[in-house]
Design an enzyme around this catalytic site. Structure first.
Site, PDB file in Angstrom:
ATOM      1  CB  SER A   1     -19.805 -17.904 -33.632  1.00  0.00           C
ATOM      2  OG  SER A   1     -21.810 -17.913 -34.180  1.00  0.00           O
TER       3      SER A   1
ATOM      4  CE1 TYR B   1     -27.031 -17.481 -36.225  1.00  0.00           C
ATOM      5  CE2 TYR B   1     -25.624 -16.409 -34.194  1.00  0.00           C
ATOM      6  CZ  TYR B   1     -27.630 -16.374 -35.421  1.00  0.00           C
ATOM      7  OH  TYR B   1     -29.111 -15.589 -34.515  1.00  0.00           O
ATOM      8  CG  HIS B   2     -22.675 -14.862 -33.795  1.00  0.00           C
ATOM      9  ND1 HIS B   2     -22.823 -15.248 -32.732  1.00  0.00           N
ATOM     10  CD2 HIS B   2     -24.574 -14.057 -32.616  1.00  0.00           C
ATOM     11  CE1 HIS B   2     -23.531 -15.594 -31.037  1.00  0.00           C
ATOM     12  NE2 HIS B   2     -24.663 -14.561 -31.819  1.00  0.00           N
TER      13      HIS B   2
ATOM     14  CE  LYS C   1     -29.206 -14.953 -37.153  1.00  0.00           C
ATOM     15  NZ  LYS C   1     -30.520 -15.103 -37.836  1.00  0.00           N
TER      16      LYS C   1
ATOM     17  CB  THR D   1     -27.725 -12.007 -33.193  1.00  0.00           C
ATOM     18  OG1 THR D   1     -27.546 -12.277 -32.742  1.00  0.00           O
ATOM     19  CG2 THR D   1     -27.053 -12.335 -34.884  1.00  0.00           C
TER      20      THR D   1
END
Ligand code: NAD
Ligand code: USQ
Length: 384
Positions: free
Chosen positions: A179, A181-182, A185, A144
């Site tokens: 976040s 989530y990020h 990655k 991302t």
């Protein structure tokens, strides 16, 4: 060439699987269908009615004569993953199969832990399965743009050359994700880079921006092939949400000042980028990074564009600057490079009035399915 699309029941994965199948690749889909389950646990649903994966694949075969193999299971289960790979024998593995919502990862400790375990362990399992049985396969992994955060210097594609105390090196670009989530990655990128280095695997990390749109040449062929389109406060993303909000007369939800700038791309370019990456595999031992977006927009600019497009279709569109539920810069420098995919032949579909019109008309068509209670953001980054 045989391509396994992990996460092939999702938004990007479904469109990509059909596109690759249409282009003549021998495609398999691997998915544990967990995204459908997370939606139902949260009480949210895609704007579009999506058919069960088996029916989607069957309809694709009826329309085109092309078959897609299906493996239903979880990539965090190593024995399932390894058996599926041995059965399918992929030349390329496209990996979309992760928990991809920043707000979902910020709900609470449980969701943060789940997101990182699901994403990091799933990717590690893929790397081990490749090392064991398919060391020459090419991993095309969705990363991302959010891995980079919003630094006050230009963002390069994965690496930056730095001179320090008279010495020079090319190093991974610094990561400042916004976040849990990020962050997952970023952890994936480090693990993939390391695996390429020690085992000689080949991988392309596609640092994708925010995807918008719903129709591709293939998913638009038939109602049964329709793709998901998320609008809720957890899984919906900026531009898609704004179009659906405009269609139902909900004020557009700009978080904070709206000066947040991000990379964006049309889903028709997502599928094309994957094809380009597969056609031009990374060399043995190489961890390659491409920034996968076509344009930069601030959130306020997008809201203004949707308002204008909505007005021209006779919709009354208001813009509402909400208190920002996230912790992020609302005004900042942002200049990211994206030349590597263009150099390999990507011809972008830039955001246009006609695309906004068609997305707005699409949203109008399905607006009866919208649950207005799911639009405002409910997940906060802030300490209570
Ligand atoms: P999505 O939620 O629609 O699809 C993800 C799919 O992966 C789902 O079908 C889910 O069931 C499956 N999955 C999740 N965990 C799995 C597991 N452990 N085993 C097997 N299957 C699993 O998401 P999307 O929007 O299609 O995003 C796909 C990928 O692209 C993600 O990795 C995401 O981070 C990345 N990405 C998406 C966007 C975007 O705007 N949608 C932008 C940049 C990057
Ligand atoms: N935003 C609003 N209003 C909204 C929704 C979002 O102002 O209604 C703002 C957010 O605060 C943020 C920006 O828009 O500043 C982008 O948010 P988003 O929800 O559209 O996207 P994001 O959370 O970053 O995540 C999405 C995908 C994720 C992918 C990422 C690409 O869900 O899988 O990795 O886009 S990127 O943003 O480049 O990191």
């Amino acid at each position: 060439m045989k391509v396994l699309v992990i996460g092939g029941d999702g938004y990007c994965g479904w469109a990509t699987a059909l596109h690759l199948s249409n282009k003549g690749y021998d495609v398999g889909i691997l998915d544990n269908l967990s995204r459908r389950y997370w939606d139902s646990k949260l009480g949210v649903d895609t704007l579009t009615p999506i058919a069960p994966i088996q029916k989607r694949i069957q309809r694709w075969q009826e329309l085109t004569g092309k078959t897609i193999d299906l493996f239903v299971g979880d990539i965090t289960d190593y024995s399932f993953l390894s058996q599926a790979l041995q059965q399918f024998e992929p030349g390329a593995i496209v990996h979309f199969g992760e928990q991809r919502s920043a707000p979902y990862s910020m709900i609470d400790r449980e969701h943060a832990v789940f997101t990182q375990v699901n994403n990091v362990v799933g990717t590690l399992n893929i790397l081990y399965a490749m090392k064991e049985d398919f060391p020459d396969a090419h991993l095309v992994k969705l990363g991302t743009m959010g891995e980079y955060g919003t630094p006050n210097i230009d963002i390069e594609e994965g690496y930056i050359t730095i001179e320090h105390n008279g010495r020079k090196d090319t190093l991974p670009y610094p990561k400042q994700p916004g976040s849990f989530y990020h962050l997952s990655k970023v952890h994936d990128s480090h693990n993939i880079h390391f695996a390429c280095k020690i085992w000689g695997l080949r991988a392309t990390d596609l640092n994708q921006g925010v995807v918008y749109g719903v129709l591709t040449e293939e998913t638009g062929m038939d109602e049964m092939l329709i793709n998901r389109l998320d609008y809720d406060g957890v899984f919906g993303t900026a531009l898609n949400r704004f179009c659906i909000q405009a269609a139902i007369g909900h004020p557009l939800t700009v978080y904070g000042k709206g000066g947040q700038t991000r990379g964006f791309l049309d889903i028709r370019d997502t599928v094309r980028c994957i094809d380009i990456a597969i056609q031009n595999p990374a060399e043995e031992g190489k961890f390659r990074v491409f920034n996968q977006f076509t344009e930069l927009f601030s959130i306020s600019d997008l809201a203004m564009m949707v308002k204008k497009a909505g007005n021209s279709l006779g919709l009354d569109v208001e813009i509402n600057n909400l208190d920002n539920p996230r912790v992020e810069l609302e005004e900042h420098y942002f200049n990211a490079k994206n030349t590597k995919l263009l150099d390999l032949g990507l011809q972008p579909h830039y955001l246009s009035d006609s695309l906004l019109d068609s997305l707005l008309n699409f949203a109008e068509k399905y607006k009866g399915r919208v649950d207005k209670e799911q639009i405002l953001p409910k997940v906060s980054w802030h300490r209570k």
